[in-house]
Design a protein around this motif. Structure first.
Motif, PDB file in Angstrom:
ATOM      1  N   PHE A 280       0.866  -1.173   0.000  1.00  0.00           N
ATOM      2  CA  PHE A 280       0.000   0.000   0.000  1.00  0.00           C
ATOM      3  C   PHE A 280       0.899   1.219   0.000  1.00  0.00           C
ATOM      4  N   CYS A 281       0.747   2.090  -0.998  1.00  0.00           N
ATOM      5  CA  CYS A 281       1.559   3.307  -1.119  1.00  0.00           C
ATOM      6  C   CYS A 281       0.756   4.514  -0.655  1.00  0.00           C
ATOM      7  N   MET A 282       1.427   5.483  -0.062  1.00  0.00           N
ATOM      8  CA  MET A 282       0.701   6.632   0.477  1.00  0.00           C
ATOM      9  C   MET A 282       0.182   7.600  -0.589  1.00  0.00           C
ATOM     10  N   THR A 283       0.627   7.451  -1.832  1.00  0.00           N
ATOM     11  CA  THR A 283       0.056   8.220  -2.938  1.00  0.00           C
ATOM     12  C   THR A 283      -0.010   7.353  -4.185  1.00  0.00           C
ATOM     13  N   ASP A 284      -0.896   7.716  -5.094  1.00  0.00           N
ATOM     14  CA  ASP A 284      -0.973   7.007  -6.371  1.00  0.00           C
ATOM     15  C   ASP A 284       0.305   7.190  -7.178  1.00  0.00           C
ATOM     16  N   SER A 285       0.893   8.360  -7.130  1.00  0.00           N
ATOM     17  CA  SER A 285       2.127   8.607  -7.891  1.00  0.00           C
ATOM     18  C   SER A 285       3.243   7.672  -7.449  1.00  0.00           C
TER      19      SER A 285
END
Length: 115
Positions: free
Chosen positions: A22-27
């Motif tokens: 899980f990444c904290m932003t889509d970018s």
């Protein structure tokens, strides 16, 4: 560390002892997917990736990005309300509060059903 480099690092050193990130932003998630791909790790076959914020670019990538999409209207409304209350002095002596914007899970190609 740029997200593509993080993908290289994870692929090269971890042996992928997990099934998702899980990444904290889509970018960050999109860059991670690119770096993983460059190392032969295929999303979602080898690893599921989820981003956060719901940017439109996530729909166009291959694989398209599963994301937690923030309700931007709700976020803007709450931010403006908080700012106006602060400017009107209504918030001067209040303790800090936590405000959460509405969000929803948008399932796309970067995640797969558990086998």
């Amino acid at each position: 560390m740029p997200p593509g480099n993080l993908g290289h690092h994870l692929a090269d050193t971890s042996g992928l002892p997990f099934d998702g990130i899980f990444c904290m932003t889509d970018s960050l998630a999109l860059g991670l997917i690119r770096g993983l791909h460059e190392c032969g790790v295929e999303v979602p076959r080898d690893l599921a990736v989820v981003g956060f914020d719901g940017i439109q670019e996530g729909e166009s990538y291959i694989p398209s990005l599963t994301t937690i999409s923030t309700d931007k209207e709700d976020l803007a409304r709450k931010a403006v309300d908080a700012l106006l209350a602060r400017l009107q002095g209504d918030e001067d002596n209040r303790p800090p509060t936590r405000t959460t914007a509405a969000c929803r899970l948008v399932v796309r190609e970067s995640t797969a059903k558990i086998r």
